[in-house]
Write a protein that holds these residues in place. Structure first.
Motif, PDB file in Angstrom:
ATOM      1  N   ILE A  61       0.868  -1.166   0.000  1.00  0.00           N
ATOM      2  CA  ILE A  61       0.000   0.000   0.000  1.00  0.00           C
ATOM      3  C   ILE A  61       0.910   1.223   0.000  1.00  0.00           C
ATOM      4  O   ILE A  61       1.918   1.254   0.722  1.00  0.00           O
ATOM      5  N   ALA A  62       0.614   2.181  -0.865  1.00  0.00           N
ATOM      6  CA  ALA A  62       1.394   3.413  -0.944  1.00  0.00           C
ATOM      7  C   ALA A  62       0.545   4.557  -0.430  1.00  0.00           C
ATOM      8  O   ALA A  62      -0.626   4.693  -0.806  1.00  0.00           O
ATOM      9  N   ILE A  63       1.131   5.377   0.436  1.00  0.00           N
ATOM     10  CA  ILE A  63       0.402   6.479   1.049  1.00  0.00           C
ATOM     11  C   ILE A  63       1.126   7.779   0.753  1.00  0.00           C
ATOM     12  O   ILE A  63       2.346   7.879   0.952  1.00  0.00           O
ATOM     13  N   GLY A  64       0.398   8.765   0.250  1.00  0.00           N
ATOM     14  CA  GLY A  64       0.918  10.113   0.101  1.00  0.00           C
ATOM     15  C   GLY A  64       0.417  10.945   1.262  1.00  0.00           C
ATOM     16  O   GLY A  64      -0.783  11.008   1.520  1.00  0.00           O
ATOM     17  N   ALA A  65       1.328  11.554   2.003  1.00  0.00           N
ATOM     18  CA  ALA A  65       0.952  12.238   3.235  1.00  0.00           C
ATOM     19  C   ALA A  65       1.611  13.607   3.328  1.00  0.00           C
ATOM     20  O   ALA A  65       2.738  13.807   2.856  1.00  0.00           O
ATOM     21  N   ARG A  66       0.915  14.527   3.944  1.00  0.00           N
ATOM     22  CA  ARG A  66       1.462  15.856   4.214  1.00  0.00           C
ATOM     23  C   ARG A  66       2.118  15.839   5.583  1.00  0.00           C
ATOM     24  O   ARG A  66       1.510  15.410   6.566  1.00  0.00           O
ATOM     25  N   ASN A  67       3.358  16.297   5.641  1.00  0.00           N
ATOM     26  CA  ASN A  67       4.086  16.279   6.903  1.00  0.00           C
ATOM     27  C   ASN A  67       3.501  17.282   7.885  1.00  0.00           C
ATOM     28  O   ASN A  67       3.099  18.388   7.511  1.00  0.00           O
ATOM     29  N   MET A  68       3.438  16.901   9.118  1.00  0.00           N
ATOM     30  CA  MET A  68       2.959  17.768  10.186  1.00  0.00           C
ATOM     31  C   MET A  68       3.947  17.688  11.352  1.00  0.00           C
ATOM     32  O   MET A  68       4.273  16.595  11.817  1.00  0.00           O
ATOM     33  N   PRO A  69       4.436  18.827  11.857  1.00  0.00           N
ATOM     34  CA  PRO A  69       4.180  20.183  11.380  1.00  0.00           C
ATOM     35  C   PRO A  69       5.305  20.735  10.516  1.00  0.00           C
ATOM     36  O   PRO A  69       5.347  21.930  10.226  1.00  0.00           O
ATOM     37  N   GLY A  70       6.254  19.909  10.103  1.00  0.00           N
ATOM     38  CA  GLY A  70       7.448  20.419   9.459  1.00  0.00           C
ATOM     39  C   GLY A  70       7.264  20.912   8.039  1.00  0.00           C
ATOM     40  O   GLY A  70       8.147  21.570   7.488  1.00  0.00           O
ATOM     41  N   GLY A  71       6.135  20.621   7.386  1.00  0.00           N
ATOM     42  CA  GLY A  71       5.931  21.038   6.008  1.00  0.00           C
ATOM     43  C   GLY A  71       6.466  20.022   5.025  1.00  0.00           C
ATOM     44  O   GLY A  71       7.173  19.079   5.391  1.00  0.00           O
ATOM     45  N   GLY A  72       6.113  20.191   3.751  1.00  0.00           N
ATOM     46  CA  GLY A  72       6.495  19.218   2.742  1.00  0.00           C
ATOM     47  C   GLY A  72       5.557  18.024   2.766  1.00  0.00           C
ATOM     48  O   GLY A  72       4.520  18.025   3.440  1.00  0.00           O
ATOM     49  N   SER A  73       5.902  17.004   2.018  1.00  0.00           N
ATOM     50  CA  SER A  73       5.082  15.798   1.951  1.00  0.00           C
ATOM     51  C   SER A  73       5.991  14.589   1.818  1.00  0.00           C
ATOM     52  O   SER A  73       7.200  14.712   1.713  1.00  0.00           O
ATOM     53  N   ARG A  74       5.401  13.424   1.788  1.00  0.00           N
ATOM     54  CA  ARG A  74       6.176  12.200   1.716  1.00  0.00           C
ATOM     55  C   ARG A  74       5.344  11.089   1.098  1.00  0.00           C
ATOM     56  O   ARG A  74       4.115  11.141   1.110  1.00  0.00           O
ATOM     57  N   VAL A  75       6.021  10.080   0.571  1.00  0.00           N
ATOM     58  CA  VAL A  75       5.375   8.864   0.105  1.00  0.00           C
ATOM     59  C   VAL A  75       5.923   7.709   0.934  1.00  0.00           C
ATOM     60  O   VAL A  75       7.139   7.509   1.009  1.00  0.00           O
ATOM     61  N   PRO A  99       9.367  18.287  -1.343  1.00  0.00           N
ATOM     62  CA  PRO A  99       9.269  19.640  -0.787  1.00  0.00           C
ATOM     63  C   PRO A  99       7.869  20.244  -0.814  1.00  0.00           C
ATOM     64  O   PRO A  99       7.539  21.090   0.023  1.00  0.00           O
ATOM     65  N   ASN A 100       7.034  19.818  -1.781  1.00  0.00           N
ATOM     66  CA  ASN A 100       5.706  20.421  -1.904  1.00  0.00           C
ATOM     67  C   ASN A 100       4.775  19.894  -0.821  1.00  0.00           C
ATOM     68  O   ASN A 100       4.831  18.727  -0.440  1.00  0.00           O
ATOM     69  N   ASN A 101       3.892  20.760  -0.313  1.00  0.00           N
ATOM     70  CA  ASN A 101       2.972  20.353   0.751  1.00  0.00           C
ATOM     71  C   ASN A 101       1.894  19.396   0.259  1.00  0.00           C
ATOM     72  O   ASN A 101       1.336  18.645   1.060  1.00  0.00           O
ATOM     73  N   ARG A 102       1.564  19.452  -1.043  1.00  0.00           N
ATOM     74  CA  ARG A 102       0.557  18.539  -1.569  1.00  0.00           C
ATOM     75  C   ARG A 102       1.202  17.214  -1.928  1.00  0.00           C
ATOM     76  O   ARG A 102       2.140  17.178  -2.725  1.00  0.00           O
ATOM     77  N   PRO A 103       0.741  16.110  -1.359  1.00  0.00           N
ATOM     78  CA  PRO A 103       1.371  14.814  -1.620  1.00  0.00           C
ATOM     79  C   PRO A 103       1.270  14.412  -3.088  1.00  0.00           C
ATOM     80  O   PRO A 103       0.340  14.816  -3.798  1.00  0.00           O
ATOM     81  N   PRO A 104       2.200  13.590  -3.558  1.00  0.00           N
ATOM     82  CA  PRO A 104       2.175  13.138  -4.948  1.00  0.00           C
ATOM     83  C   PRO A 104       0.962  12.259  -5.257  1.00  0.00           C
ATOM     84  O   PRO A 104       0.396  11.619  -4.374  1.00  0.00           O
ATOM     85  N   GLU A 105       0.588  12.221  -6.554  1.00  0.00           N
ATOM     86  CA  GLU A 105      -0.390  11.266  -7.036  1.00  0.00           C
ATOM     87  C   GLU A 105       0.302   9.918  -7.192  1.00  0.00           C
ATOM     88  O   GLU A 105       1.492   9.850  -7.529  1.00  0.00           O
ATOM     89  N   LEU A 106      -0.432   8.826  -6.970  1.00  0.00           N
ATOM     90  CA  LEU A 106       0.165   7.492  -6.941  1.00  0.00           C
ATOM     91  C   LEU A 106      -0.660   6.508  -7.758  1.00  0.00           C
ATOM     92  O   LEU A 106      -1.891   6.608  -7.791  1.00  0.00           O
ATOM     93  N   ALA A 107       0.010   5.543  -8.404  1.00  0.00           N
ATOM     94  CA  ALA A 107      -0.708   4.496  -9.136  1.00  0.00           C
ATOM     95  C   ALA A 107       0.179   3.276  -9.280  1.00  0.00           C
ATOM     96  O   ALA A 107       1.357   3.392  -9.649  1.00  0.00           O
ATOM     97  N   LEU A 124       5.359   1.335  -9.173  1.00  0.00           N
ATOM     98  CA  LEU A 124       4.543   2.393  -8.594  1.00  0.00           C
ATOM     99  C   LEU A 124       4.908   3.705  -9.266  1.00  0.00           C
ATOM    100  O   LEU A 124       6.072   4.133  -9.222  1.00  0.00           O
ATOM    101  N   ALA A 125       3.930   4.334  -9.920  1.00  0.00           N
ATOM    102  CA  ALA A 125       4.147   5.642 -10.529  1.00  0.00           C
ATOM    103  C   ALA A 125       3.894   6.719  -9.481  1.00  0.00           C
ATOM    104  O   ALA A 125       2.894   6.685  -8.769  1.00  0.00           O
ATOM    105  N   VAL A 126       4.817   7.674  -9.402  1.00  0.00           N
ATOM    106  CA  VAL A 126       4.758   8.744  -8.401  1.00  0.00           C
ATOM    107  C   VAL A 126       4.860  10.076  -9.124  1.00  0.00           C
ATOM    108  O   VAL A 126       5.812  10.307  -9.874  1.00  0.00           O
ATOM    109  N   ALA A 127       3.880  10.947  -8.907  1.00  0.00           N
ATOM    110  CA  ALA A 127       3.861  12.254  -9.567  1.00  0.00           C
ATOM    111  C   ALA A 127       3.823  13.352  -8.519  1.00  0.00           C
ATOM    112  O   ALA A 127       2.761  13.671  -7.985  1.00  0.00           O
ATOM    113  N   PRO A 128       4.967  13.958  -8.170  1.00  0.00           N
ATOM    114  CA  PRO A 128       4.990  15.037  -7.181  1.00  0.00           C
ATOM    115  C   PRO A 128       4.224  16.257  -7.663  1.00  0.00           C
ATOM    116  O   PRO A 128       4.152  16.532  -8.862  1.00  0.00           O
ATOM    117  N   ALA A 129       3.663  17.001  -6.717  1.00  0.00           N
ATOM    118  CA  ALA A 129       2.862  18.169  -7.067  1.00  0.00           C
ATOM    119  C   ALA A 129       3.690  19.270  -7.715  1.00  0.00           C
ATOM    120  O   ALA A 129       3.179  20.065  -8.488  1.00  0.00           O
TER     121      ALA A 129
END
Length: 244
Positions: A37-51, A68-76, A84-89
């Motif tokens: 399972i792949a999860i795209g998440a927004r970091n709290m509280p440091g900012g940015g995102s992660r997969v 670096p972007n706060n919006r998590p990547p799209e995943l498929a 796993l295809a990963v598309a950062p915002a």
């Protein structure tokens, strides 16, 4: 008399609950064989995102990659569950090979990606924003090949494959969808949906009829939002008449 209190069954939890405390999960993709399972998440509280890539069999975190972007990547995931295809915002998309420990993941495109999906035979499609317009790209002869490209007047917000034909359906505007055969280069545009008129939310392709000519799908589904907030969304089937 007070009725007896019924005991409630406790559903066992998993260590994936760490996301409640470390991050805010907003995107998720499930591998077809149930391993990952792949999860795209927004970091709290440091900012940015992660997969985060989680192995559900061993119940462990396999990868954790920061963006670096706060919006998590799209995943498929692809149909084999090994890619796993990963598309950062912030733009660009890459493919992770899950059967390699630390694979190289070269970017396929630098354009901002709005949606991506795998199709038949491992084909990968992305819907992108390009300047004031957009573009759809499909790699169907391998990721190192030159993709088929369709430029559009508006950003491509979603892309979905037919399972048995060379068609994708693209959402390109508030009320517009485009049926594109990426092998033959043919397109058909849909601008009005009768009682389903309204802002276009989602498009999904049918499996097609499996015709030997492999020219076009039979129908696709759209979900449109009603104008009144209290009204339910519409789900409509759109029949495709062309058999070019």
């Amino acid at each position: 008399l007070t009725p007896p209190v019924q005991a409630q069954e406790q559903v066992p939890s998993t260590r994936i609950e760490f996301l409640k405390y470390e991050s805010m999960a907003t995107t998720v993709a499930l591998g077809p064989n149930g391993t990952y399972i792949a999860i795209g998440a927004r970091n709290m509280p440091g900012g940015g995102s992660r997969v985060i890539l989680w192995n559900q069999i061993t119940d462990e975190r396999v990868r954790d990659v920061a963006f670096p972007n706060n919006r998590p990547p799209e995943l498929a995931f692809d149909s084999s569950g090994t890619r796993l295809a990963v598309a950062p915002a912030g733009g660009g998309s890459s493919v992770w090979r899950l059967d390699e420990e630390r694979p190289a993941a070269p970017r396929l495109t630098t354009a901002p990606i709005n949606d991506l999906a795998f199709g038949p035979g491992g084909a990968l499609g992305v819907g992108a924003t390009s300047g004031a317009g957009g573009a759809a790209r499909v790699w169907y002869n391998g990721l190192n090949s030159v993709p088929a490209v369709l430029e559009t007047e508006r950003p491509v917000r979603s892309i979905a494959f037919s399972e048995n034909t060379s068609d994708v359906i693209l959402a390109t505007g508030p009320t517009q969808a485009i049926l594109w055969n990426y092998r033959f280069g043919t397109t058909k545009q849909f601008n009005t949906f009768d009682k389903c008129s309204g802002p276009l939310r989602q498009v999904e392709m049918s499996g097609g009829a499996g015709r030997p000519d492999d020219r076009s799908a039979d129908y696709f589904y759209i979900v449109t939002r009603r104008r009144a907030a209290c009204d339910p969304d519409y789900l409509c089937r759109i029949d495709v008449e062309t058999r070019s």
